[in-house]
Design a protein around this motif. Structure first.
Motif, PDB file in Angstrom:
ATOM      1  N   GLY A 150      22.530   9.364  31.784  1.00 15.11           N
ATOM      2  CA  GLY A 150      22.229   9.497  33.204  1.00 15.11           C
ATOM      3  C   GLY A 150      21.365   8.377  33.750  1.00 15.11           C
ATOM      4  N   PRO A 151      20.189   8.096  33.153  1.00 20.99           N
ATOM      5  CA  PRO A 151      19.346   7.002  33.663  1.00 20.99           C
ATOM      6  C   PRO A 151      20.030   5.640  33.599  1.00 20.99           C
ATOM      7  CG  PRO A 151      18.080   8.471  32.250  1.00 20.99           C
ATOM      8  CD  PRO A 151      19.515   8.868  32.091  1.00 20.99           C
ATOM      9  N   ARG A 152      20.832   5.429  32.554  1.00 29.99           N
ATOM     10  CA  ARG A 152      21.522   4.134  32.428  1.00 29.99           C
ATOM     11  C   ARG A 152      22.567   3.976  33.533  1.00 29.99           C
ATOM     12  NH1 ARG A 152      21.778   6.186  26.932  1.00 29.99           N
ATOM     13  NH2 ARG A 152      20.124   5.274  25.655  1.00 29.99           N
ATOM     14  N   ILE A 153      23.279   5.070  33.818  1.00 28.36           N
ATOM     15  CA  ILE A 153      24.281   5.023  34.879  1.00 28.36           C
ATOM     16  C   ILE A 153      23.615   4.738  36.220  1.00 28.36           C
ATOM     17  CG2 ILE A 153      25.962   6.385  36.165  1.00 28.36           C
ATOM     18  CD1 ILE A 153      26.555   7.886  33.534  1.00 28.36           C
ATOM     19  N   ALA A 154      22.514   5.448  36.510  1.00 23.53           N
ATOM     20  CA  ALA A 154      21.804   5.235  37.771  1.00 23.53           C
ATOM     21  C   ALA A 154      21.303   3.802  37.873  1.00 23.53           C
ATOM     22  CB  ALA A 154      20.647   6.222  37.883  1.00 23.53           C
ATOM     23  N   ASN A 155      20.825   3.264  36.767  1.00 23.33           N
ATOM     24  CA  ASN A 155      20.325   1.896  36.750  1.00 23.33           C
ATOM     25  C   ASN A 155      21.430   0.897  37.068  1.00 23.33           C
ATOM     26  OD1 ASN A 155      18.055  -0.022  35.970  1.00 23.33           O
ATOM     27  ND2 ASN A 155      19.668  -0.696  34.564  1.00 23.33           N
ATOM     28  N   GLU A 156      22.607   1.095  36.484  1.00 23.64           N
ATOM     29  CA  GLU A 156      23.732   0.182  36.728  1.00 23.64           C
ATOM     30  C   GLU A 156      24.257   0.317  38.151  1.00 23.64           C
ATOM     31  OE1 GLU A 156      25.075  -2.199  34.974  1.00 23.64           O
ATOM     32  OE2 GLU A 156      23.773  -1.950  33.248  1.00 23.64           O
ATOM     33  N   LEU A 157      24.371   1.555  38.636  1.00 28.04           N
ATOM     34  CA  LEU A 157      24.902   1.771  39.981  1.00 28.04           C
ATOM     35  C   LEU A 157      24.009   1.158  41.049  1.00 28.04           C
ATOM     36  CD1 LEU A 157      26.136   5.478  39.680  1.00 28.04           C
ATOM     37  CD2 LEU A 157      27.576   3.465  39.986  1.00 28.04           C
ATOM     38  N   LEU A 158      22.704   1.133  40.797  1.00 25.59           N
ATOM     39  CA  LEU A 158      21.763   0.584  41.770  1.00 25.59           C
ATOM     40  C   LEU A 158      21.399  -0.870  41.482  1.00 25.59           C
ATOM     41  CD1 LEU A 158      19.417   3.674  42.222  1.00 25.59           C
ATOM     42  CD2 LEU A 158      21.124   2.816  43.828  1.00 25.59           C
ATOM     43  N   GLY A 159      22.051  -1.463  40.485  1.00 26.86           N
ATOM     44  CA  GLY A 159      21.845  -2.880  40.218  1.00 26.86           C
ATOM     45  C   GLY A 159      20.486  -3.212  39.656  1.00 26.86           C
ATOM     46  N   ASN A 160      20.067  -2.476  38.613  1.00 30.91           N
ATOM     47  CA  ASN A 160      18.786  -2.723  37.939  1.00 30.91           C
ATOM     48  C   ASN A 160      17.624  -2.720  38.936  1.00 30.91           C
ATOM     49  OD1 ASN A 160      16.971  -3.205  35.931  1.00 30.91           O
ATOM     50  ND2 ASN A 160      17.890  -5.132  35.232  1.00 30.91           N
ATOM     51  N   PRO A 161      17.382  -1.577  39.591  1.00 22.13           N
ATOM     52  CA  PRO A 161      16.418  -1.543  40.697  1.00 22.13           C
ATOM     53  C   PRO A 161      14.971  -1.801  40.279  1.00 22.13           C
ATOM     54  CG  PRO A 161      17.067   0.688  40.100  1.00 22.13           C
ATOM     55  CD  PRO A 161      17.976  -0.253  39.348  1.00 22.13           C
ATOM     56  N   TYR A 162      14.576  -1.397  39.061  1.00 23.45           N
ATOM     57  CA  TYR A 162      13.187  -1.606  38.644  1.00 23.45           C
ATOM     58  C   TYR A 162      12.861  -3.090  38.490  1.00 23.45           C
ATOM     59  CZ  TYR A 162      12.675   3.401  37.931  1.00 23.45           C
ATOM     60  OH  TYR A 162      12.597   4.752  38.128  1.00 23.45           O
ATOM     61  N   GLN A 163      13.778  -3.826  37.876  1.00 22.86           N
ATOM     62  CA  GLN A 163      13.560  -5.268  37.742  1.00 22.86           C
ATOM     63  C   GLN A 163      13.490  -5.916  39.119  1.00 22.86           C
ATOM     64  OE1 GLN A 163      16.205  -7.366  35.087  1.00 22.86           O
ATOM     65  NE2 GLN A 163      15.811  -9.319  36.072  1.00 22.86           N
ATOM     66  N   ARG A 164      14.392  -5.535  40.003  1.00 20.25           N
ATOM     67  CA  ARG A 164      14.381  -6.104  41.353  1.00 20.25           C
ATOM     68  C   ARG A 164      13.107  -5.727  42.094  1.00 20.25           C
ATOM     69  NH1 ARG A 164      17.697  -4.254  44.760  1.00 20.25           N
ATOM     70  NH2 ARG A 164      18.657  -2.498  43.651  1.00 20.25           N
ATOM     71  N   MET A 165      12.625  -4.495  41.880  1.00 21.69           N
ATOM     72  CA  MET A 165      11.410  -4.050  42.555  1.00 21.69           C
ATOM     73  C   MET A 165      10.209  -4.905  42.139  1.00 21.69           C
ATOM     74  SD  MET A 165       9.447  -0.366  42.385  1.00 21.69           S
ATOM     75  CE  MET A 165       9.011  -0.616  40.652  1.00 21.69           C
ATOM     76  N   PHE A 166      10.046  -5.107  40.811  1.00 22.78           N
ATOM     77  CA  PHE A 166       8.907  -5.893  40.346  1.00 22.78           C
ATOM     78  C   PHE A 166       8.999  -7.336  40.820  1.00 22.78           C
ATOM     79  CE2 PHE A 166       8.272  -2.377  37.335  1.00 22.78           C
ATOM     80  CZ  PHE A 166       6.891  -2.231  37.420  1.00 22.78           C
ATOM     81  N   GLU A 167      10.201  -7.898  40.798  1.00 20.31           N
ATOM     82  CA  GLU A 167      10.374  -9.264  41.295  1.00 20.31           C
ATOM     83  C   GLU A 167      10.024  -9.342  42.774  1.00 20.31           C
ATOM     84  OE1 GLU A 167      14.415 -10.110  40.363  1.00 20.31           O
ATOM     85  OE2 GLU A 167      14.034 -10.601  38.255  1.00 20.31           O
ATOM     86  N   ASN A 168      10.399  -8.314  43.510  1.00 18.10           N
ATOM     87  CA  ASN A 168      10.118  -8.291  44.943  1.00 18.10           C
ATOM     88  C   ASN A 168       8.627  -8.138  45.210  1.00 18.10           C
ATOM     89  OD1 ASN A 168      10.827  -8.380  47.651  1.00 18.10           O
ATOM     90  ND2 ASN A 168      11.142  -6.184  47.801  1.00 18.10           N
ATOM     91  N   ILE A 169       7.958  -7.270  44.425  1.00 18.03           N
ATOM     92  CA  ILE A 169       6.516  -7.082  44.589  1.00 18.03           C
ATOM     93  C   ILE A 169       5.769  -8.379  44.313  1.00 18.03           C
ATOM     94  CG2 ILE A 169       4.492  -5.946  43.608  1.00 18.03           C
ATOM     95  CD1 ILE A 169       6.213  -3.443  43.227  1.00 18.03           C
ATOM     96  N   VAL A 170       6.177  -9.077  43.248  1.00 19.09           N
ATOM     97  CA  VAL A 170       5.554 -10.360  42.928  1.00 19.09           C
ATOM     98  C   VAL A 170       5.771 -11.352  44.062  1.00 19.09           C
ATOM     99  CG1 VAL A 170       5.646 -12.359  41.394  1.00 19.09           C
ATOM    100  CG2 VAL A 170       5.686 -10.043  40.436  1.00 19.09           C
ATOM    101  N   ALA A 171       6.989 -11.391  44.603  1.00 19.18           N
ATOM    102  CA  ALA A 171       7.289 -12.320  45.685  1.00 19.18           C
ATOM    103  C   ALA A 171       6.451 -11.997  46.913  1.00 19.18           C
ATOM    104  CB  ALA A 171       8.775 -12.258  46.019  1.00 19.18           C
ATOM    105  N   ILE A 172       6.340 -10.684  47.241  1.00 20.42           N
ATOM    106  CA  ILE A 172       5.542 -10.292  48.390  1.00 20.42           C
ATOM    107  C   ILE A 172       4.068 -10.644  48.161  1.00 20.42           C
ATOM    108  CG2 ILE A 172       4.683  -8.296  49.691  1.00 20.42           C
ATOM    109  CD1 ILE A 172       7.428  -7.002  49.276  1.00 20.42           C
ATOM    110  N   SER A 173       3.593 -10.393  46.926  1.00 21.44           N
ATOM    111  CA  SER A 173       2.213 -10.698  46.587  1.00 21.44           C
ATOM    112  C   SER A 173       1.918 -12.187  46.734  1.00 21.44           C
ATOM    113  CB  SER A 173       1.913 -10.248  45.154  1.00 21.44           C
ATOM    114  OG  SER A 173       0.609 -10.597  44.768  1.00 21.44           O
TER     115      SER A 173
END
Length: 278
Positions: A251-274
């Motif tokens: 289940g978590p792996r499917i959700a991760n793939e469907l949303l395009g690895n959202p946690y990695q994108r989130m951290f990258e975005n937070i760093v960029a905003i910071s």
């Protein structure tokens, strides 16, 4: 299109080795603003059945069925191909295609030279309409926007909760997965954080939790558009085919793939905003 296969006993030419060679079918679909076009072709190399078709004792048949609009009809042909057009207003939801070869008149003492040796010496009397060959079966879902499957908005939506209790709700009984936010949170989302700048953060929080909840309950809502959309992606996208939606650990792996690895994108975005000092 989703292609299904079934097995039928002798004397039907199909997927068993009762009669060979196994037919091959191809389903192709295109569309415009007014209609869907289906191009269905077959490769059938059994000489005895081909002779029956040539002599007028059998024909190709394609049965079309759309349960939601009560559309049901069949087309016949002496050649191994069908071109079917359906107006968009005629169909809604899944459309089923069942393709076969049937007898057009009685065929006494039918036997096939390509039959398995176990049936040597056996003959069968066939009546008009009896099945001679199963060619293939497919479904196409007219509600699914196939060209937008990768877009999260295809199967999920954030909206304001109709309840004034301060709680967040995940609603699975509608065509899309609904994330219902309390009025104050929805106002903040709408005015402050909606849009591409914060999309990864929303995906890794609200969307991921809602999607995981939906995946774990998908069988209870299998007729809903969001469930059919997710299942289609699991069947058709190479990167998702190895997952089992019934496996809790997947289940978590499917959700991760469907949303395009959202946690990695989130951290990258937070760093960029910071780094911008915002």
């Amino acid at each position: 299109m989703k292609i299904k296969n079934i097995k039928l006993p002798y004397p039907v030419l199909g997927l068993n080795d009762d009669i060979i060679p196994t037919p091959v079918c191809a389903f192709n679909m295109s569309s415009d603003k007014m209609k869907y076009m289906f191009d269905i072709s077959f490769k059938m190399e059994n000489p005895d059945i081909q002779k029956l078709i040539d002599d007028g004792f059998a024909q190709y048949v394609c049965e079309i069925d759309c349960v939601n609009t009560y559309l049901r009809f069949s087309k016949t042909s002496k050649v191994p191909r069908f071109y079917i057009e359906l107006k968009r207003r005629e169909v809604a939801g899944p459309i089923s295609f069942f393709c076969s070869i049937v007898a057009t008149k009685p065929i006494p003492e039918y036997k096939n030279s390509q039959a398995h040796p176990d049936y040597e010496g056996y003959t069968i009397d066939l009546n008009q309409g009896d099945l001679l060959a199963y060619l293939g079966e497919a479904t196409y879902d007219a509600e699914i926007k196939y060209d937008r499957l990768q877009n999260v908005s295809t199967f999920m939506e954030i909206q304001e909760s109709p309840l004034d209790d301060g709680k967040i709700y995940y609603v699975l009984s509608e065509p899309k997965i609904l994330i219902q936010l309390p009025s104050d949170l929805f106002k903040c989302y709408k005015e402050k954080v909606r849009g591409p700048k914060y999309a990864s953060i929303i995906h890794a929080s609200l969307a991921y939790n809602a999607l995981l909840y939906a995946i774990y309950n998908i069988e209870d809502y299998s007729d809903k558009l969001w469930a059919r959309t997710l299942k289609l992606r699991l069947q058709t996208e190479p990167r998702l085919r190895g997952f089992d939606i019934d496996d809790v650990q997947d289940g978590p792996r499917i959700a991760n793939e469907l949303l395009g690895n959202p946690y990695q994108r989130m951290f990258e975005n937070i760093v960029a905003i910071s780094n911008t000092g915002e």
